[in-house]
Design a protein around this motif. Structure first.
Motif, PDB file in Angstrom:
ATOM      1  N   GLY A  26       0.843  -1.192   0.000  1.00 20.89           N
ATOM      2  CA  GLY A  26       0.000   0.000   0.000  1.00 20.89           C
ATOM      3  C   GLY A  26       0.877   1.241   0.000  1.00 20.89           C
ATOM      4  O   GLY A  26       2.054   1.194   0.386  1.00 20.89           O
ATOM      5  N   HIS A  27       0.298   2.372  -0.424  1.00 23.38           N
ATOM      6  CA  HIS A  27       1.077   3.615  -0.500  1.00 23.38           C
ATOM      7  C   HIS A  27       1.090   4.342   0.853  1.00 23.38           C
ATOM      8  O   HIS A  27       0.477   5.389   1.018  1.00 23.38           O
ATOM      9  CB  HIS A  27       0.577   4.497  -1.642  1.00 23.38           C
ATOM     10  N   GLY A  28       1.821   3.762   1.796  1.00 20.57           N
ATOM     11  CA  GLY A  28       1.913   4.317   3.145  1.00 20.57           C
ATOM     12  C   GLY A  28       2.810   5.537   3.250  1.00 20.57           C
ATOM     13  O   GLY A  28       2.892   6.168   4.296  1.00 20.57           O
ATOM     14  N   CYS A  29       3.514   5.858   2.169  1.00 24.75           N
ATOM     15  CA  CYS A  29       4.370   7.046   2.199  1.00 24.75           C
ATOM     16  C   CYS A  29       3.907   8.053   1.138  1.00 24.75           C
ATOM     17  O   CYS A  29       4.574   9.051   0.887  1.00 24.75           O
ATOM     18  CB  CYS A  29       5.835   6.650   1.996  1.00 24.75           C
ATOM     19  N   GLY A  30       2.790   7.756   0.501  1.00 27.73           N
ATOM     20  CA  GLY A  30       2.190   8.710  -0.447  1.00 27.73           C
ATOM     21  C   GLY A  30       2.965   8.926  -1.735  1.00 27.73           C
ATOM     22  O   GLY A  30       2.810   9.951  -2.400  1.00 27.73           O
ATOM     23  N   HIS A  31       3.779   7.943  -2.130  1.00 32.08           N
ATOM     24  CA  HIS A  31       4.592   8.165  -3.328  1.00 32.08           C
ATOM     25  C   HIS A  31       3.757   8.178  -4.623  1.00 32.08           C
ATOM     26  O   HIS A  31       4.240   8.623  -5.652  1.00 32.08           O
ATOM     27  CB  HIS A  31       5.719   7.134  -3.414  1.00 32.08           C
ATOM     28  N   HIS A  32       2.502   7.696  -4.556  1.00 39.31           N
ATOM     29  CA  HIS A  32       1.618   7.810  -5.729  1.00 39.31           C
ATOM     30  C   HIS A  32       1.304   9.282  -6.004  1.00 39.31           C
ATOM     31  O   HIS A  32       1.137   9.689  -7.148  1.00 39.31           O
ATOM     32  CB  HIS A  32       0.333   7.006  -5.512  1.00 39.31           C
ATOM     33  N   LEU A  33       1.239  10.070  -4.921  1.00 41.78           N
ATOM     34  CA  LEU A  33       0.997  11.515  -5.055  1.00 41.78           C
ATOM     35  C   LEU A  33       2.295  12.218  -5.454  1.00 41.78           C
ATOM     36  O   LEU A  33       2.302  13.141  -6.274  1.00 41.78           O
ATOM     37  CB  LEU A  33       0.496  12.086  -3.719  1.00 41.78           C
ATOM     38  N   PHE A  34       3.391  11.754  -4.850  1.00 42.23           N
ATOM     39  CA  PHE A  34       4.731  12.321  -5.087  1.00 42.23           C
ATOM     40  C   PHE A  34       5.033  12.347  -6.590  1.00 42.23           C
ATOM     41  O   PHE A  34       5.278  13.412  -7.192  1.00 42.23           O
ATOM     42  CB  PHE A  34       5.743  11.449  -4.323  1.00 42.23           C
ATOM     43  N   GLY A  35       4.998  11.181  -7.214  1.00 44.77           N
ATOM     44  CA  GLY A  35       5.346  11.099  -8.632  1.00 44.77           C
ATOM     45  C   GLY A  35       4.406  11.908  -9.507  1.00 44.77           C
ATOM     46  O   GLY A  35       4.838  12.620 -10.426  1.00 44.77           O
ATOM     47  N   THR A  36       3.114  11.830  -9.197  1.00 41.61           N
ATOM     48  CA  THR A  36       2.121  12.509 -10.036  1.00 41.61           C
ATOM     49  C   THR A  36       2.299  14.028  -9.981  1.00 41.61           C
ATOM     50  O   THR A  36       2.267  14.710 -11.012  1.00 41.61           O
ATOM     51  CB  THR A  36       0.703  12.110  -9.585  1.00 41.61           C
ATOM     52  N   ALA A  37       2.506  14.575  -8.775  1.00 46.76           N
ATOM     53  CA  ALA A  37       2.697  16.032  -8.636  1.00 46.76           C
ATOM     54  C   ALA A  37       3.946  16.480  -9.380  1.00 46.76           C
ATOM     55  O   ALA A  37       3.949  17.529 -10.039  1.00 46.76           O
ATOM     56  CB  ALA A  37       2.816  16.405  -7.158  1.00 46.76           C
ATOM     57  N   SER A  38       5.004  15.685  -9.314  1.00 42.18           N
ATOM     58  CA  SER A  38       6.278  16.072  -9.936  1.00 42.18           C
ATOM     59  C   SER A  38       6.174  16.048 -11.462  1.00 42.18           C
ATOM     60  O   SER A  38       6.661  16.952 -12.138  1.00 42.18           O
ATOM     61  CB  SER A  38       7.397  15.150  -9.452  1.00 42.18           C
ATOM     62  N   VAL A  39       5.524  15.016 -11.985  1.00 38.04           N
ATOM     63  CA  VAL A  39       5.334  14.930 -13.439  1.00 38.04           C
ATOM     64  C   VAL A  39       4.500  16.129 -13.905  1.00 38.04           C
ATOM     65  O   VAL A  39       4.816  16.794 -14.897  1.00 38.04           O
ATOM     66  CB  VAL A  39       4.649  13.594 -13.818  1.00 38.04           C
ATOM     67  N   SER A  40       3.465  16.426 -13.139  1.00 42.59           N
ATOM     68  CA  SER A  40       2.568  17.505 -13.519  1.00 42.59           C
ATOM     69  C   SER A  40       3.274  18.876 -13.468  1.00 42.59           C
ATOM     70  O   SER A  40       3.081  19.710 -14.365  1.00 42.59           O
ATOM     71  CB  SER A  40       1.382  17.487 -12.560  1.00 42.59           C
ATOM     72  N   ALA A  41       4.082  19.084 -12.426  1.00 43.15           N
ATOM     73  CA  ALA A  41       4.837  20.346 -12.318  1.00 43.15           C
ATOM     74  C   ALA A  41       5.796  20.464 -13.505  1.00 43.15           C
ATOM     75  O   ALA A  41       5.944  21.543 -14.096  1.00 43.15           O
ATOM     76  CB  ALA A  41       5.600  20.387 -10.993  1.00 43.15           C
ATOM     77  N   GLY A  42       6.431  19.349 -13.863  1.00 39.79           N
ATOM     78  CA  GLY A  42       7.346  19.354 -15.005  1.00 39.79           C
ATOM     79  C   GLY A  42       6.632  19.731 -16.290  1.00 39.79           C
ATOM     80  O   GLY A  42       7.135  20.523 -17.096  1.00 39.79           O
ATOM     81  N   ILE A  43       5.430  19.199 -16.468  1.00 44.13           N
ATOM     82  CA  ILE A  43       4.659  19.493 -17.690  1.00 44.13           C
ATOM     83  C   ILE A  43       4.241  20.977 -17.714  1.00 44.13           C
ATOM     84  O   ILE A  43       4.273  21.623 -18.765  1.00 44.13           O
ATOM     85  CB  ILE A  43       3.447  18.536 -17.814  1.00 44.13           C
ATOM     86  N   ALA A  44       3.909  21.530 -16.539  1.00 40.27           N
ATOM     87  CA  ALA A  44       3.535  22.956 -16.480  1.00 40.27           C
ATOM     88  C   ALA A  44       4.718  23.837 -16.905  1.00 40.27           C
ATOM     89  O   ALA A  44       4.538  24.841 -17.598  1.00 40.27           O
ATOM     90  CB  ALA A  44       3.066  23.312 -15.075  1.00 40.27           C
TER      91      ALA A  44
END
Ligand SMILES: [Zn+2]
Length: 487
Positions: free
Chosen positions: A135-153
């Motif tokens: 399970g994502h107990g450290c929230g890395h599913h959010l980590f990667g998604t936010a970073s990819v999205s910031a990069g695209i912006a």
């Protein structure tokens, strides 16, 4: 006369201030316009990002096995026009995505590994998912998604000719114990960057201003001789005895090492049946300390305990290094830039449904919950160390280039990382809201760094002072990534 003079000076000062407020210099106006554009873009992408994050939350793939999660990020980056290199540093799930060219070059780190044994539904009570392990107990599913999205912006601004330079998104596998980024640092993939931006899910909104513990880990394997435990015990040499002897020696050692040290272990193999003398046993150790140098020295003493245990039990021993990470260097120049942007973005607010979720979850915490209002706020910049810290392979990146990060409130305040509560909240909109705070703050910080060469120059000078004459050497030496360390 004197009073008139002062009065006159005050007037001049006031009018020049007023001028500054009404007439921005072209660069500031451009920076502000770019920031507004990035916020607009990330807000518009939010629904799609939420879907991505929840998909990866559902995949819940452990370190070096994040095949579907990494592929999804790579797909989105390619669709956005990035050039993506996969399988970086001999790791199938590592990638480097690049857009633009030349300097300044800004890197954004993305993580996506989950934790074993933490599968949990997105509900406010303990509810393991049958048949599922991680399970994502450290929230890395959010980590990667936010970073990819910031990069695209940032990419969108470069594509529109509003920013010059390079943006890179680094797909960093196996943060949880696999030291994924260390192999990327060793491969030199950060060398041509000017600065690195990262974040981490948490229960507060704050710029990271405190270091992390350096860490070295290994699996100690003991080989004995099996025999019938009742009929011929004298013929056997127990590998489990060796593990127990080693653990006992290390536990006695605790009195004679610096008290900030953390040593922990799990017996990963203790034999199969009580009536067979185990011919193989294995114990997995972590050695941590705020200073890298102390970790190396204490780790060597742990190895001595393992050698002694083997000698005394008539077994043989070998050990495999699994991970090794540096402490985290804080760059105050970059932290100040990020703080301004985090304050501009602000914290999160909860809907009535989310408040009810939080209220149901709070009594399950081991400590008193600070209350959900804390997630609406941004912590002031402070370099005072609060509480204990863990370790991160971002530490090694911070020894390669000036690095800055933030913590975003993706969990109900009071939630401990690596808990079922963190997994549960990460699967709700409380988690994805916090993710949006992070993606916006990272994008705005990248815009500042790409627009103001003086900031990069100051951050680089500070970085050089912090490093001094230390020549980077990975704590895990020249080993290959332990791609199967979760097996
Ligand atoms: Zn983490």
């Amino acid at each position: 006369m004197k009073h008139f003079l002062i009065f006159g000076l005050v007037l001049i000062a006031l009018s020049s201030n007023a001028q500054k407020k009404t007439k921005l210099d072209p660069n500031t106006a451009m920076v502000n316009a770019n920031k507004e554009a990035a916020i607009k873009s990330l807000t518009e992408h939010y629904e799609a990002d939420k879907k991505t994050a929840l998909q990866i939350w559902d995949f819940a793939e452990v370190g070096y096995k994040e095949n579907k999660s990494a592929a999804l990020h790579v797909q989105h980056l390619k669709e956005a026009g990035f050039t993506v290199e996969t399988g970086v540093a001999g790791i199938p799930t590592a990638f480097v995505a690049t857009y633009g060219s030349g300097s300044p070059a800004i890197g954004i780190l993305a993580e996506y590994d989950a934790l074993p044994g933490l599968a949990q539904n997105a509900v406010a009570e303990k509810s393991p998912i049958a048949g599922k392990n991680a399970g994502h107990g450290c929230g890395h599913h959010l980590f990667g998604t936010a970073s990819v999205s910031a990069g695209i912006a940032i990419k969108e601004l470069i594509a529109a000719g509003k920013l010059k330079g390079t943006v890179r998104v680094y797909g960093c596998p196996a943060e949880e114990g696999g030291s994924g980024k260390v192999f990327l640092v060793r491969a030199g993939v950060f060398n041509d960057l000017d600065a690195v931006i990262h974040w981490h899910p948490d229960d507060v909104n704050a710029v990271t201003t405190t270091s992390a513990l350096a860490n070295k880990s290994a699996k100690f394997k003991f080989y004995g001789v099996s025999a019938h435990a009742a009929a011929a015990p004298d013929q056997g040499r127990s590998a489990l005895d060796a593990v127990e002897a080693m653990d006992h020696m290390v536990n006695m050692m605790r009195e004679h090492i610096p008290q900030e040290t953390r040593i922990h272990y799990v017996i990963t193999n203790g034999g199969k049946a009580p009536n067979v003398v185990p011919d193989f046993a294995e114990v997995y150790y972590y050695v941590r300390h705020p200073k890298r140098k102390d970790v190396v020295e204490i780790f060597d003493r742990v190895v001595k305990a393992a050698e002694g245990a083997a000698l005394g039990t008539g077994t043989t021993m070998k050990y495999d290094i699994i991970g090794g990470t540096h402490d985290l260097l804080i760059n105050k120049t970059l932290a100040e830039v990020m703080q301004t942007n985090l304050e501009k973005v602000g914290g999160v607010s909860y809907t009535e449904t989310e408040k009810a979720f939080a209220q149901k979850l709070e009594p399950t915490f081991a400590t008193q919950a600070p209350g959900i209002e804390t997630a609406t706020k941004v912590k002031p910049l402070s370099y005072v160390v609060e509480g204990n810290s863990g370790s991160t392979d971002v530490g090694d990146v911070s020894y390669a280039k000036p690095t800055v990060g933030l913590r975003g409130a993706t969990w109900v305040p009071g939630t401990a990382a690596h808990s079922w509560q963190a997994v549960a909240t990460g699967g709700t909109e409380i988690g994805t809201k916090g993710m949006l705070v992070a993606s916006k703050t990272m994008a705005l910080t990248a815009i500042d760094l790409m627009s103001n060469p003086i900031l990069i120059q100051k951050a680089t000078e500070e970085f050089k002072t912090s490093i001094g004459d230390y020549k980077y050497k990975a704590l895990l030496g020249d080993i290959k990534p332990a791609l199967n360390y979760r097996d």
